[in-house]
Design an enzyme around this catalytic site. Structure first.
Site, PDB file in Angstrom:
ATOM      1  N   ALA A  32       0.803  -1.216   0.000  1.00 39.07           N
ATOM      2  CA  ALA A  32       0.000   0.000   0.000  1.00 39.07           C
ATOM      3  C   ALA A  32       0.834   1.263   0.000  1.00 39.07           C
ATOM      4  CB  ALA A  32      -0.931  -0.001   1.213  1.00 39.07           C
ATOM      5  N   SER A  62       4.522   1.092  -0.842  1.00 38.49           N
ATOM      6  CA  SER A  62       5.705   0.951  -1.691  1.00 38.49           C
ATOM      7  C   SER A  62       5.636  -0.371  -2.435  1.00 38.49           C
ATOM      8  CB  SER A  62       6.993   1.008  -0.850  1.00 38.49           C
ATOM      9  OG  SER A  62       7.066  -0.117   0.021  1.00 38.49           O
ATOM     10  N   GLY A  63       6.477  -0.472  -3.457  1.00 43.12           N
ATOM     11  CA  GLY A  63       6.636  -1.714  -4.193  1.00 43.12           C
ATOM     12  C   GLY A  63       8.088  -2.109  -4.212  1.00 43.12           C
ATOM     13  N   HIS A 106      -2.758 -12.504  -4.097  1.00 40.92           N
ATOM     14  CA  HIS A 106      -3.068 -11.681  -2.939  1.00 40.92           C
ATOM     15  C   HIS A 106      -1.871 -11.788  -2.016  1.00 40.92           C
ATOM     16  CE1 HIS A 106      -5.732 -10.753   0.792  1.00 40.92           C
ATOM     17  NE2 HIS A 106      -5.031  -9.711   0.371  1.00 40.92           N
ATOM     18  N   ASP A 107      -1.295 -10.658  -1.622  1.00 37.47           N
ATOM     19  CA  ASP A 107      -0.035 -10.698  -0.893  1.00 37.47           C
ATOM     20  C   ASP A 107      -0.127 -11.530   0.378  1.00 37.47           C
ATOM     21  OD1 ASP A 107      -1.592  -8.789   0.433  1.00 37.47           O
ATOM     22  OD2 ASP A 107      -0.247  -7.124   0.005  1.00 37.47           O
ATOM     23  N   THR A 108      -1.305 -11.558   1.018  1.00 38.28           N
ATOM     24  CA  THR A 108      -1.434 -12.381   2.215  1.00 38.28           C
ATOM     25  C   THR A 108      -1.369 -13.867   1.877  1.00 38.28           C
ATOM     26  OG1 THR A 108      -2.805 -10.657   3.182  1.00 38.28           O
ATOM     27  CG2 THR A 108      -2.786 -12.777   4.304  1.00 38.28           C
ATOM     28  N   GLY A 144       6.268  -6.818   7.919  1.00 38.45           N
ATOM     29  CA  GLY A 144       7.002  -5.704   8.504  1.00 38.45           C
ATOM     30  C   GLY A 144       6.848  -5.594  10.004  1.00 38.45           C
TER      31      GLY A 144
END
Length: 472
Positions: free
Chosen positions: A11, A13-14, A227-229, A393
């Site tokens: 959300a 950064s990439g 989906h990142d999760t 993170g």
């Protein structure tokens, strides 16, 4: 060792991470980072998706030759593509206020029906409500395909249209039992079923990267848990099934991994979600507001020294004030310190008087939200849990990890920080034949190749119970 490029869009950064897998090793190197700065234009909050794509291409060029590329990103948001393949405007940000009337759609379609079909938590920004808010717009009328953010990137890289199912499962337009688009529900919502492309599964080859991407090497794009999760849960270094996970970043995704969805009325009332995972699993979880509260405070304060703030917060008295981290009042961008102070006063508490006290309020409140979600996941699913794995993170935040262990009364294992990239790379490596076996084997490699920190609960159960009681 084979190399794989993980494109991970968050959300704020990439990044492009190169993972090298072979001979019992898993090495990660971040080769490029780039900002993800939303833009408000004409009263609407958008993602700057073209800037993100430029950052992706820069990262893939920096990566050097790789066997394949996998793309993961956040859920629910999408781009609309017309018959010529052109993008019809920048995707709208899920924090935009256009879905404020979402409850009318939920009531019209039937909340029990929605849950029985999709298993999805009611959130105002679910794709279903974004699309119905856009009903009648010229963009929706001209659209040929709806592409969620990772699928849009995959389309630009390869020219192939499709939808990866772990992210499709977050739309509230996907039948979680049939593992297919919920076409009857889509039609009853007044949406054209033709918008929704064929589904892919993690590990499927999407296609070769197009020549106009101008990469200095040929490579393929492979579907991962987009989906990142979903990718993060693959990267959870669990040893056995009796674990809960917290994928902690801007959001905290708190839950357990199951073989089948939980679609009971109790589950619906608890607002738990059943999202698709890699290898046909179910991510049974609840969205918790996460480190967004802290991130917005830091933005309001002009960033500052986070490590120093957390050290000072650790020295503050526990439970000076607590708030419900999941309260919708905290969802939009804006002056977060003022909103937290208002909520403290509204609930009869004194507002924190210093930045460290405010940070401690956030950490205590987030740990309470983690506790509530972990306990509910155990009760609703029947899954035994002996350890909580906190990845992402938030695993760097020792105060939050310890408070989560204390609040849950369970050991917390923190790490890997890069769980999403780990899961992305592991699925690519298995698709290439460099790894074999199921999730247990993939997680064994993650466990053996990453430094993990353990936090034991300190036994303050009564104090946590009392703090939770303030929130009702």
């Amino acid at each position: 060792m084979n190399a794989y490029a993980a494109v991970d869009l968050g959300a704020s950064s990439g990044r492009v991470v190169v993972g090298r897998v072979g001979d019992g090793r898993l090495d990660l190197e971040t080769v490029h980072r780039f900002p993800n700065n939303p833009v408000r234009a004409g009263g609407t909050l958008h993602w700057d998706v073209l800037a993100l794509y430029a950052g992706i291409l820069d990262g893939l060029r920096a990566a050097g030759p790789v066997h394949s590329v996998g793309v993961d990103a956040w859920a629910v948001d999408y781009g609309l593509v017309d018959a010529t393949g052109a993008l019809l405007g920048n995707p709208v940000h899920y924090r935009d206020g256009r879905t404020d009337g979402w409850r009318a759609t939920a009531q019209r379609l039937g909340e029990q029906r929605l849950y029985a079909t999709t298993g999805l938590q009611q959130l105002p920004f679910n794709t279903l409500y974004q699309l119905t808010a856009a009903s009648g717009s010229p963009q929706l009328a001209a659209a040929r395909h709806l592409l969620l953010i990772p699928d849009l990137v995959g389309y630009w890289l390869t020219g192939e249209i499709g939808a990866e199912e772990t992210n499709a499962s977050t739309t509230q337009l996907y039948d979680v039992r049939a593992r297919a688009w919920a076409t009857d529900l889509i039609a009853d919502a007044g949406l054209p079923t033709s918008l929704f492309p064929p589904l892919r599964r993690p590990g499927d080859r999407i296609g070769p990267v197009r020549a106009d991407a101008a990469l200095p090497y040929p490579t393929d794009v492979v579907a991962v848990g987009s989906h990142d999760t979903a990718s993060a849960v693959v990267g959870v270094p669990a040893d056995g099934p009796d674990f809960a996970y917290i994928s902690c970043g801007t959001w905290s995704l708190v839950g357990v991994e199951l073989d089948a969805p939980v679609l009971t009325e109790d589950s619906r009332r608890a607002n738990f979600t059943n999202e698709g995972g890699v290898d046909g699993t179910i991510r049974y979880l609840r969205n918790v507001m996460g480190l967004w509260l802290l991130q917005e405070c830091l933005r309001e304060w002009g960033d500052g020294d986070l490590d120093a703030l957390l050290r000072a917060a650790a020295a503050e008295p526990a439970f000076g004030a607590v708030v419900d981290a999941d309260d919708p009042v905290f969802l939009p961008p804006g002056d977060m310190p003022a909103r937290i102070a208002r909520e403290c006063r509204r609930t009869g508490q004194s507002a924190p008087e210093s930045r460290p006290a405010l940070v401690r309020c956030i950490m205590d409140s987030l740990a309470l939200a983690h506790r509530r979600a972990v306990r509910a996941a155990i009760a609703l699913s029947g899954r035994d849990v002996r350890v909580v794995h906190l990845v992402g993170g938030g695993a760097r935040n020792a105060l939050l990890c310890q408070l989560t262990a204390d609040a849950c009364g369970l050991a917390v294992v923190a790490g890997p920080v890069e769980a999403t990239a780990v899961g992305n790379v592991l699925v690519q490596a298995r698709a290439a034949g460099a790894l074999r076996g199921g999730l247990a084997e993939l997680r064994k490699l993650a466990r053996e190749t990453h430094e993990l920190l353990a936090y034991a609960p300190r036994g303050d159960t009564a104090a946590w119970d009392a703090a939770a009681g303030r929130l009702g």
